[in-house]
Structure formats: C-alpha cells, structure tokens
Scaffold this motif. Structure first.
Motif, PDB file in Angstrom:
ATOM      1  N   TYR A  97       7.754  11.967   7.148  1.00 36.35           N
ATOM      2  CA  TYR A  97       8.029  10.986   6.106  1.00 36.35           C
ATOM      3  C   TYR A  97       7.471  11.441   4.765  1.00 36.35           C
ATOM      4  CZ  TYR A  97       8.204   6.429   3.780  1.00 36.35           C
ATOM      5  OH  TYR A  97       8.457   5.417   2.917  1.00 36.35           O
ATOM      6  N   ARG A  98       6.373  12.216   4.827  1.00 36.70           N
ATOM      7  CA  ARG A  98       5.654  12.545   3.600  1.00 36.70           C
ATOM      8  C   ARG A  98       6.506  13.195   2.503  1.00 36.70           C
ATOM      9  NH1 ARG A  98      -0.257  15.197   2.948  1.00 36.70           N
ATOM     10  NH2 ARG A  98      -0.771  13.064   3.466  1.00 36.70           N
ATOM     11  N   HIS A 135       9.511  12.973   1.806  1.00 39.67           N
ATOM     12  CA  HIS A 135      10.416  11.976   1.215  1.00 39.67           C
ATOM     13  C   HIS A 135       9.614  10.973   0.387  1.00 39.67           C
ATOM     14  CE1 HIS A 135      13.761  13.425   3.583  1.00 39.67           C
ATOM     15  NE2 HIS A 135      12.955  13.466   4.613  1.00 39.67           N
ATOM     16  N   ALA A 136       8.507  10.525   0.963  1.00 35.85           N
ATOM     17  CA  ALA A 136       7.709   9.496   0.291  1.00 35.85           C
ATOM     18  C   ALA A 136       7.132  10.011  -1.015  1.00 35.85           C
ATOM     19  CB  ALA A 136       6.582   9.033   1.211  1.00 35.85           C
ATOM     20  N   GLU A 137       6.788  11.305  -1.043  1.00 36.86           N
ATOM     21  CA  GLU A 137       6.182  11.848  -2.258  1.00 36.86           C
ATOM     22  C   GLU A 137       7.208  12.363  -3.233  1.00 36.86           C
ATOM     23  OE1 GLU A 137       3.107  14.600  -1.327  1.00 36.86           O
ATOM     24  OE2 GLU A 137       1.871  13.057  -0.389  1.00 36.86           O
ATOM     25  N   GLU A 141      12.652  10.109  -4.280  1.00 32.83           N
ATOM     26  CA  GLU A 141      13.207   8.993  -3.515  1.00 32.83           C
ATOM     27  C   GLU A 141      12.148   7.971  -3.141  1.00 32.83           C
ATOM     28  OE1 GLU A 141      16.772  10.202  -0.596  1.00 32.83           O
ATOM     29  OE2 GLU A 141      14.853  11.078  -0.095  1.00 32.83           O
ATOM     30  N   GLY A 142      10.903   8.454  -3.105  1.00 33.85           N
ATOM     31  CA  GLY A 142       9.809   7.607  -2.622  1.00 33.85           C
ATOM     32  C   GLY A 142       9.559   6.376  -3.477  1.00 33.85           C
ATOM     33  N   TRP A 143       9.996   6.423  -4.764  1.00 40.49           N
ATOM     34  CA  TRP A 143       9.763   5.276  -5.647  1.00 40.49           C
ATOM     35  C   TRP A 143      10.423   4.020  -5.108  1.00 40.49           C
ATOM     36  CZ3 TRP A 143       6.026   5.863  -8.958  1.00 40.49           C
ATOM     37  CH2 TRP A 143       5.747   7.142  -9.442  1.00 40.49           C
ATOM     38  N   ARG A 144      11.403   4.230  -4.235  1.00 47.02           N
ATOM     39  CA  ARG A 144      12.085   3.094  -3.622  1.00 47.02           C
ATOM     40  C   ARG A 144      11.102   2.183  -2.896  1.00 47.02           C
ATOM     41  NH1 ARG A 144      17.121   2.007  -2.818  1.00 47.02           N
ATOM     42  NH2 ARG A 144      17.934   1.133  -0.893  1.00 47.02           N
ATOM     43  N   TYR A 145      10.040   2.776  -2.396  1.00 40.87           N
ATOM     44  CA  TYR A 145       9.074   1.981  -1.634  1.00 40.87           C
ATOM     45  C   TYR A 145       7.755   1.802  -2.382  1.00 40.87           C
ATOM     46  CZ  TYR A 145      12.432   2.313   2.099  1.00 40.87           C
ATOM     47  OH  TYR A 145      13.581   2.196   2.833  1.00 40.87           O
ATOM     48  N   GLN A 146       7.840   1.906  -3.731  1.00 39.21           N
ATOM     49  CA  GLN A 146       6.645   1.697  -4.549  1.00 39.21           C
ATOM     50  C   GLN A 146       6.208   0.235  -4.443  1.00 39.21           C
ATOM     51  OE1 GLN A 146       4.803   3.695  -6.226  1.00 39.21           O
ATOM     52  NE2 GLN A 146       3.810   2.573  -7.866  1.00 39.21           N
ATOM     53  N   PRO A 147       4.940  -0.014  -4.073  1.00 38.83           N
ATOM     54  CA  PRO A 147       4.485  -1.408  -4.005  1.00 38.83           C
ATOM     55  C   PRO A 147       4.613  -2.078  -5.377  1.00 38.83           C
ATOM     56  CG  PRO A 147       2.873   0.075  -3.035  1.00 38.83           C
ATOM     57  CD  PRO A 147       3.892   0.932  -3.716  1.00 38.83           C
ATOM     58  N   MET A 175      -0.104   0.089 -10.833  1.00 40.04           N
ATOM     59  CA  MET A 175      -0.331   0.585 -12.194  1.00 40.04           C
ATOM     60  C   MET A 175       0.820   1.476 -12.638  1.00 40.04           C
ATOM     61  SD  MET A 175      -2.774   3.765 -11.438  1.00 40.04           S
ATOM     62  CE  MET A 175      -2.253   4.979 -10.249  1.00 40.04           C
TER      63      MET A 175
END
Lengths: 311, 107
Positions: A83-84, A86-88, A91-97, A101
C-alpha cells in the motif's frame, strides 16, 4: 472473470485437511482421467487443473505459501502488494485525513509542530537548541521606466497582485537592465530568519527626443533659418520640463549648445543637456524666399561640400 | 482504473458483500460510475490492505477504522514531509547547509 482457487478446483473448503484434499483429488482424477475419457478434451483439461491444484495443496509448504498469498494457483511467485507506494504517491491524497495541516502556509506548519516559528530570534545556523531558521528566498520582478523618469529619478508603485505592491524608488541615472534590491521585500524567512530581498530588473524605455550619453542628455532641436541667423529665445524640452534657451546670433545646423545641469539629475554633479541645432527651411517654396535668395549676393563665397571627396 | 469484477478477481478471498460494506463505511473510496464502482490503483492496494488487516491480522470491524485512521495520518505526514524535502532539495546549497546545521540531534 476470477480464476478458480485450487480449493474450488478440488471442491474442498480452504480449511480442508490433507486427507480430505487427497480424497477429493482421487475422486476427480478418476472421473476425468484421459485414459477413461478418450476423445474428450474438456475432461483432459479438467484433469490437468485438478492435478495442478492437488500438486499445490498436497505439498504443505506450497499450500502454506499459497494461503499467505506468496504464490498464485499455478505456483508462480506472486508480487507482494504494498500500500505504501500508492499512499505516498500523488494518488495518496485521496485518503488525506480532513483538517490536516497545509504545508503551503508555513505558520500552519510551525503551529502544527509547536515550533515558535517567527517568534524565535537567534543567530542563524546555531547549534543544539535553536529552532529551524533560514533566510527567505528572493523574489524577482521587472519594471519599465521612461528615460525622463530614469534621468531625474522617480517613485513608482510596482503592483504584485490585487492588494500587494512595492513602492520602488528609482534612483536618478539608473541604467537600462540595472537591478534594484529591496532588502527584506522578498519571501518571508523561516523560523524568525530574515526575509529575502525583492530584486527588480529595470528596463529604461528609449525616448523619441532624449538620448542618453553617460550623465548627459543629447537632443536635436530644429530651428528656423531666421532663428539661426538672427538668434532668439526659444523653449527647449528637458527631462525636468521645458526651459527657455538663448540661441546666439549666427548659429547653424550642427551648432551645439549646453544647458548646464539639465542632464541626469545626480544630487552632486548633475549632467548637462547638449542641444544640437538643426536648421530647417520650413516653406522652401515660399516665393518671397525665392525672390530674396535670387537677389542675395553672399558676402563670403561658400561651398558646403568643400573637403568632400568621392575618393 | 478497474471495474468491480476485475477487482474481485485480483484480490484473493475478497467477498463482494464485504467490499460493499467497506465502501459504505468509506474505508475505500472508489469512483461511482453508473451502478458500479471503478477502482484506482491506490484503491486496489487499499482493498488488499484492508483484506489483510481484516483476515490475516484478525482485526475486527470496529477496530479497522482506527487502524486506517492512524495509517492515513502517517502517510499524510510522510507525503507532507516529502513535499518539504522536495522544496528543501530545490534550495541553494547554503540554505540546505543552514537547515542541516539548525537541525537539533534527534537523540
């Protein structure tokens, strides 16, 4: 279309024991064996997949690797998903909390980590215990000024945005291409570091009348035949506005007159303006003029082309 | 982007109803396309991740949001840190050196 798992091929549950798997295999192998099904290619294909499934599941080590997802149903190594990357990645911004900040505002960043940010004052590049501190980057701009404004100096407002501007003092005598540095008017510093500078490249636009020659200004001034011969007082444009100048009696095209202190407006030793006269006849077809010239006998013979040679 | 059926074939042991539950809980955010879903590579990798958390690590349904929330925070920070590093890397060497000197020892 999803491929069948070896468990599905053998018709057993993933939790089946080795014994159950062996029994299931024997049953299917007998059913689809090519020797028992001559001329039935689908049975042969089925037999092959059953054998392959049993081959995998009968080997405890292979079965364990399959269950862990390390190999696929053919026994081939299966790329381990991760997953890393992709998450980094972007595309990962899709799952930005939400409400995290935003780096684009450094104050937010400092606040997020409880850094004192700008409040911290210390020498740059200090050792342990000092905060992150760096000078802000410079910002580059360009502006164009008229030669007259460049000669006498000026104040200009450089617009950077809808509600952002810089008041720029143009020093008298600025040269085309000269760069003005406005200290501290660049981007803000980090952690209390000083701001960068604004660097303004100044372009001096050429002027139709005034030509620059060092600290002096040169201008060509048309005068009438009468003004040249008889002299007179005429108005002359200068960088600081029109001034009255006396043309001496007996001037000619090419006569150069000096207006002291009317060039580049340096505080000490300002330059001069040099005025080169250019006699223009104006109305050469004037019959009165023609008549006068015909009657006129020059007191001194004159050859305007004396000394000119085609050699 | 891949369709739901292709995803079901790609992720071993993935149950259609279970996946629907994950999407409803917004653990995975596929793109709605008509009456089906389309999954980006990041969504596929996330489905693999949730599948692993859920079944191999035996994390129950109530705990999954907490695990995902922590992971999202870590990856969010790592993305931000990468942006900051990229910005630093594009600075002149004096700025980089000043930052390096200003970094307090981490232990």
């Amino acid at each position: 279309m999803a491929t069948q798992t070896p468990y599905e091929v053998l018709g057993v549950k993933p939790t089946a024991t080795a014994d159950e798997i062996r029994k299931a295999y024997r049953k299917l192998a007998k059913q689809f064996h090519p020797d028992l099904n001559p001329g039935k290619p689908e049975a042969e294909a089925r037999f092959k997949s059953v054998s392959a499934a049993y081959d995998l599941l009968s080997d405890p080590e292979k079965r364990a690797r399959y269950d862990r997802g390390e190999i696929d149903e053919t026994g081939a190594e299966r790329p381990r998903y991760s997953y890393r990357p992709h998450a980094e990645g972007a595309e990962g911004w899709r799952y930005q909390p939400q409400g995290e900040m935003d780096l684009s505002d450094l104050e937010d960043l400092f606040a997020a980590f409880g850094s004192a940010g700008r409040a911290r004052r210390g020498r740059a590049g200090g050792g342990f215990g000092e905060g992150f501190r760096a000078r802000g980057p410079d910002r580059n701009f360009t502006m164009t000024v008229e030669l007259a404004d460049a000669a006498k100096g000026d104040k200009k407002r450089l617009s950077l945005g809808p509600d952002e501007w810089l008041d720029v003092t143009i020093p008298a005598g600025i040269e085309d291409g000269q760069v003005l540095r406005l200290r501290g008017k660049g981007s803000p510093g980090f952690g209390g570091g000083e701001a960068g500078d604004a660097l303004i490249a100044v372009h001096v636009a050429p002027h139709p009348l005034f030509k620059r020659d060092g600290d002096n200004i040169r201008i060509e001034l048309p005068v009438s035949l009468a003004e040249a011969v008889s002299g007179g007082r005429i108005s002359v444009p200068t960088v600081t506005g029109p001034v009255t100048m006396t043309i001496p009696k007996g001037s000619d095209t090419g006569t150069v007159l000096r207006l002291r202190g009317k060039g580049i407006q340096r505080r000490t030793n300002p330059g001069d303006q040099y005025v080169t006269l250019k006699v223009v006849i104006g109305h050469p077809k004037d019959p009165e003029l023609a008549e006068f010239i015909e009657k006129w006998a020059p007191g001194q013979p004159f050859d305007p082309r004396r000394g000119m040679s085609s050699r | 982007m891949i369709a739901l059926n292709e995803l079901l074939g790609r992720v071993r042991g993935l149950d259609r109803r279970e996946l629907a539950h994950w999407v409803e809980n917004r653990w995975v955010l596929p793109e709605q396309c008509g009456d089906t879903w389309l999954f980006r590579e990041v969504d596929v990798a996330r489905v693999e991740l949730i599948n692993e958390i859920r079944h191999e690590f035996a994390i129950d349904d109530e705990t999954v949001p907490m695990v995902l929330g922590l992971l999202d925070q870590i990856y969010g920070l790592r993305r931000q840190l990468r942006r900051l590093c990229d910005a630093l890397a594009s600075q002149p060497s004096e700025v980089q050196e000043a930052v390096r000197r200003a970094l307090p020892p981490s232990r």
